[in-house]
Motif scaffolding. Structure first.
Motif, PDB file in Angstrom:
ATOM      1  N   PHE A  48      27.576  40.317  27.134  1.00  0.00           N
ATOM      2  CA  PHE A  48      28.702  39.789  27.902  1.00  0.00           C
ATOM      3  C   PHE A  48      29.138  38.422  27.363  1.00  0.00           C
ATOM      4  O   PHE A  48      30.337  38.120  27.335  1.00  0.00           O
ATOM      5  CB  PHE A  48      28.342  39.699  29.387  1.00  0.00           C
ATOM      6  CG  PHE A  48      28.224  41.040  30.061  1.00  0.00           C
ATOM      7  CD1 PHE A  48      29.320  41.896  30.127  1.00  0.00           C
ATOM      8  CD2 PHE A  48      27.022  41.457  30.603  1.00  0.00           C
ATOM      9  CE1 PHE A  48      29.222  43.137  30.739  1.00  0.00           C
ATOM     10  CE2 PHE A  48      26.914  42.697  31.219  1.00  0.00           C
ATOM     11  CZ  PHE A  48      28.016  43.542  31.287  1.00  0.00           C
ATOM     12  N   ALA A 101      32.813  37.621  25.960  1.00  0.00           N
ATOM     13  CA  ALA A 101      33.597  36.495  26.467  1.00  0.00           C
ATOM     14  C   ALA A 101      34.018  35.572  25.324  1.00  0.00           C
ATOM     15  O   ALA A 101      35.189  35.169  25.237  1.00  0.00           O
ATOM     16  CB  ALA A 101      32.785  35.723  27.505  1.00  0.00           C
ATOM     17  N   GLN A 154      36.842  37.204  23.218  1.00  0.00           N
ATOM     18  CA  GLN A 154      38.171  37.217  23.823  1.00  0.00           C
ATOM     19  C   GLN A 154      38.759  35.812  23.913  1.00  0.00           C
ATOM     20  O   GLN A 154      39.968  35.617  23.746  1.00  0.00           O
ATOM     21  CB  GLN A 154      38.105  37.882  25.198  1.00  0.00           C
ATOM     22  CG  GLN A 154      37.730  39.362  25.116  1.00  0.00           C
ATOM     23  CD  GLN A 154      38.213  40.172  26.301  1.00  0.00           C
ATOM     24  OE1 GLN A 154      39.267  39.919  26.854  1.00  0.00           O
ATOM     25  NE2 GLN A 154      37.433  41.170  26.688  1.00  0.00           N
ATOM     26  N   MET A 157      32.557  38.799  33.784  1.00  0.00           N
ATOM     27  CA  MET A 157      32.685  40.094  33.112  1.00  0.00           C
ATOM     28  C   MET A 157      31.584  41.059  33.540  1.00  0.00           C
ATOM     29  O   MET A 157      31.817  42.255  33.717  1.00  0.00           O
ATOM     30  CB  MET A 157      32.645  39.911  31.588  1.00  0.00           C
ATOM     31  CG  MET A 157      33.927  39.387  30.990  1.00  0.00           C
ATOM     32  SD  MET A 157      33.812  39.271  29.184  1.00  0.00           S
ATOM     33  CE  MET A 157      35.550  39.039  28.773  1.00  0.00           C
ATOM     34  N   TYR A 158      30.380  40.518  33.703  1.00  0.00           N
ATOM     35  CA  TYR A 158      29.271  41.344  34.175  1.00  0.00           C
ATOM     36  C   TYR A 158      29.582  41.944  35.538  1.00  0.00           C
ATOM     37  O   TYR A 158      29.386  43.148  35.774  1.00  0.00           O
ATOM     38  CB  TYR A 158      27.994  40.508  34.229  1.00  0.00           C
ATOM     39  CG  TYR A 158      26.925  41.067  35.141  1.00  0.00           C
ATOM     40  CD1 TYR A 158      26.180  42.189  34.782  1.00  0.00           C
ATOM     41  CD2 TYR A 158      26.692  40.480  36.389  1.00  0.00           C
ATOM     42  CE1 TYR A 158      25.223  42.714  35.631  1.00  0.00           C
ATOM     43  CE2 TYR A 158      25.732  40.991  37.233  1.00  0.00           C
ATOM     44  CZ  TYR A 158      25.003  42.110  36.863  1.00  0.00           C
ATOM     45  OH  TYR A 158      24.061  42.630  37.703  1.00  0.00           O
ATOM     46  N   TYR A 182      32.561  42.354  36.894  1.00  0.00           N
ATOM     47  CA  TYR A 182      33.688  43.271  36.721  1.00  0.00           C
ATOM     48  C   TYR A 182      33.195  44.619  36.180  1.00  0.00           C
ATOM     49  O   TYR A 182      33.576  45.689  36.671  1.00  0.00           O
ATOM     50  CB  TYR A 182      34.703  42.655  35.765  1.00  0.00           C
ATOM     51  CG  TYR A 182      36.001  43.411  35.616  1.00  0.00           C
ATOM     52  CD1 TYR A 182      37.136  42.984  36.286  1.00  0.00           C
ATOM     53  CD2 TYR A 182      36.094  44.524  34.781  1.00  0.00           C
ATOM     54  CE1 TYR A 182      38.344  43.660  36.136  1.00  0.00           C
ATOM     55  CE2 TYR A 182      37.290  45.209  34.633  1.00  0.00           C
ATOM     56  CZ  TYR A 182      38.413  44.775  35.309  1.00  0.00           C
ATOM     57  OH  TYR A 182      39.607  45.446  35.162  1.00  0.00           O
ATOM     58  N   HIS A 183      32.330  44.559  35.184  1.00  0.00           N
ATOM     59  CA  HIS A 183      31.793  45.778  34.572  1.00  0.00           C
ATOM     60  C   HIS A 183      30.954  46.568  35.568  1.00  0.00           C
ATOM     61  O   HIS A 183      31.005  47.810  35.594  1.00  0.00           O
ATOM     62  CB  HIS A 183      30.965  45.415  33.344  1.00  0.00           C
ATOM     63  CG  HIS A 183      30.447  46.600  32.584  1.00  0.00           C
ATOM     64  ND1 HIS A 183      29.257  47.223  32.907  1.00  0.00           N
ATOM     65  CD2 HIS A 183      30.953  47.275  31.517  1.00  0.00           C
ATOM     66  CE1 HIS A 183      29.039  48.218  32.083  1.00  0.00           C
ATOM     67  NE2 HIS A 183      30.053  48.279  31.224  1.00  0.00           N
ATOM     68  N   LEU A 225      34.714  46.705  30.563  1.00  0.00           N
ATOM     69  CA  LEU A 225      34.984  45.279  30.437  1.00  0.00           C
ATOM     70  C   LEU A 225      36.470  45.010  30.649  1.00  0.00           C
ATOM     71  O   LEU A 225      37.315  45.824  30.281  1.00  0.00           O
ATOM     72  CB  LEU A 225      34.578  44.781  29.054  1.00  0.00           C
ATOM     73  CG  LEU A 225      33.089  44.624  28.768  1.00  0.00           C
ATOM     74  CD1 LEU A 225      32.886  44.274  27.299  1.00  0.00           C
ATOM     75  CD2 LEU A 225      32.475  43.557  29.665  1.00  0.00           C
ATOM     76  N   GLU A 234      42.821  43.092  35.949  1.00  0.00           N
ATOM     77  CA  GLU A 234      42.715  42.333  34.703  1.00  0.00           C
ATOM     78  C   GLU A 234      43.584  41.074  34.736  1.00  0.00           C
ATOM     79  O   GLU A 234      43.170  40.015  34.237  1.00  0.00           O
ATOM     80  CB  GLU A 234      43.102  43.208  33.514  1.00  0.00           C
ATOM     81  CG  GLU A 234      42.047  44.244  33.161  1.00  0.00           C
ATOM     82  CD  GLU A 234      42.384  45.038  31.921  1.00  0.00           C
ATOM     83  OE1 GLU A 234      41.467  45.568  31.276  1.00  0.00           O
ATOM     84  OE2 GLU A 234      43.589  45.141  31.586  1.00  0.00           O
ATOM     85  N   PHE A 271      41.764  38.580  36.857  1.00  0.00           N
ATOM     86  CA  PHE A 271      40.628  38.066  36.094  1.00  0.00           C
ATOM     87  C   PHE A 271      41.095  36.973  35.135  1.00  0.00           C
ATOM     88  O   PHE A 271      40.498  35.889  35.064  1.00  0.00           O
ATOM     89  CB  PHE A 271      39.957  39.199  35.325  1.00  0.00           C
ATOM     90  CG  PHE A 271      38.658  38.813  34.683  1.00  0.00           C
ATOM     91  CD1 PHE A 271      37.457  39.181  35.253  1.00  0.00           C
ATOM     92  CD2 PHE A 271      38.624  38.065  33.512  1.00  0.00           C
ATOM     93  CE1 PHE A 271      36.248  38.820  34.667  1.00  0.00           C
ATOM     94  CE2 PHE A 271      37.428  37.695  32.918  1.00  0.00           C
ATOM     95  CZ  PHE A 271      36.240  38.080  33.504  1.00  0.00           C
TER      96      PHE A 271
END
Length: 287
Positions: free
Chosen positions: A31, A35, A38, A78-79, A81-82, A88, A99, A102
């Protein structure tokens, strides 16, 4: 023989714990890598938010966190969210509502210190609507957990809250009994010690001093309904009726979703039961 069996059992437990911790670390690295990747892509984009300053009176997550803390907070977000969606989030080219929300946590301009501060919520009501929209009257607030004396608050029902974060509230009745006062002040101390949201990107709750507040109860129902209206580009996209209720001794979150005409949506939460006993007048709907 029993001693040997006991040792083997403990050994197997240690191995299982080691594997579990190793798996968590590997997931954590994954993760963090996602991150960092991105963030790097957004830095290189033509209209990167990293290349401009926020407006005066506003802040962004990328200004609040340093580089390492930004990656850490985004990785944990992200964790989560996943864990909920199974994939992701794509914050470089977001598409769906989740998204976009986020990405906004880290890159959108948030008005400070009003955002997230229950003591300043009413400041968001536009001037031309302030004679039509009322906010609960705050009768007391302080930056400490010592609650006011009984003769300072008129008898009745109120809501005790922390001004930052969520799920830090309780319905109370004045005058307070002495044992109830001690219990509530202990809870308020815990609330004030809570750094809400900072670990997963909801940083704006940490930009103003924490306080405890008491506000008047709106209406007479002990389990009031919150009506949330989501507006996109000037149009209502979703109306949500939400209530926290006690059922059989446990706290239950209930919700029902509606369209802009207050017709029940065919899409509903898969995790929360529907509200059954509520009424909204035609006058309220028209407002």
């Amino acid at each position: 023989m029993l001693r040997l069996t006991h040792r083997l059992t403990n050994a197997f437990r240690r191995v299982a714990t080691w594997r579990k911790n190793l798996s968590r670390r590997r997931h954590g690295y994954a993760f963090r890598a996602a991150a960092a990747d991105q963030i790097a892509q957004i830095r290189k984009s033509a209209n990167s938010p990293f290349r401009r300053e926020p407006r005066f009176g506003y802040g962004r997550g990328i200004d609040f966190y340093d580089e390492n803390a930004l990656i850490q907070a985004m990785a944990f977000a992200m964790y989560r969210y996943h864990r909920f969606h199974g994939v992701l989030p794509d914050i470089v080219n977001p598409t769906g509502y989740d998204e976009h929300i986020f990405r906004r946590k880290f890159f959108a301009e948030v008005k400070l210190p009003e955002s997230g501060n229950k003591l300043l919520t009413s400041s968001f009501i536009p001037p031309h609507l302030r004679n039509r929209i009322q906010s609960p009257r705050i009768v007391w607030h302080r930056p400490h957990a010592r609650l006011p004396a009984n003769d300072h608050i008129p008898p009745g029902f109120y809501y005790l809250k922390a001004n930052h974060g969520s799920n830090m509230f309780q319905r109370i009745e004045f005058p307070l009994q002495e044992n109830e006062r001690h219990r509530l002040e202990s809870k308020c101390s815990d609330w004030l010690a809570t750094e809400y949201g900072i670990h997963d990107g909801e940083w704006w709750y940490s930009t103003f001093p924490k306080e405890i507040l008491i506000e008047e109860q709106v209406g007479s129902n002990a389990e009031s309904i919150a009506w949330n209206v989501y507006v996109f580009h000037g149009r209502i996209g979703l109306i949500s009726a939400y209530r926290k209720a006690h059922r059989d001794g446990r706290l239950v979150e209930e919700s029902t979703w509606f369209d802009e005409d207050f017709q029940m949506s065919r899409f509903q939460s898969s995790e929360r039961p529907r509200l059954q006993d509520f009424h909204l007048s035609e006058e309220a709907k028209a407002g």
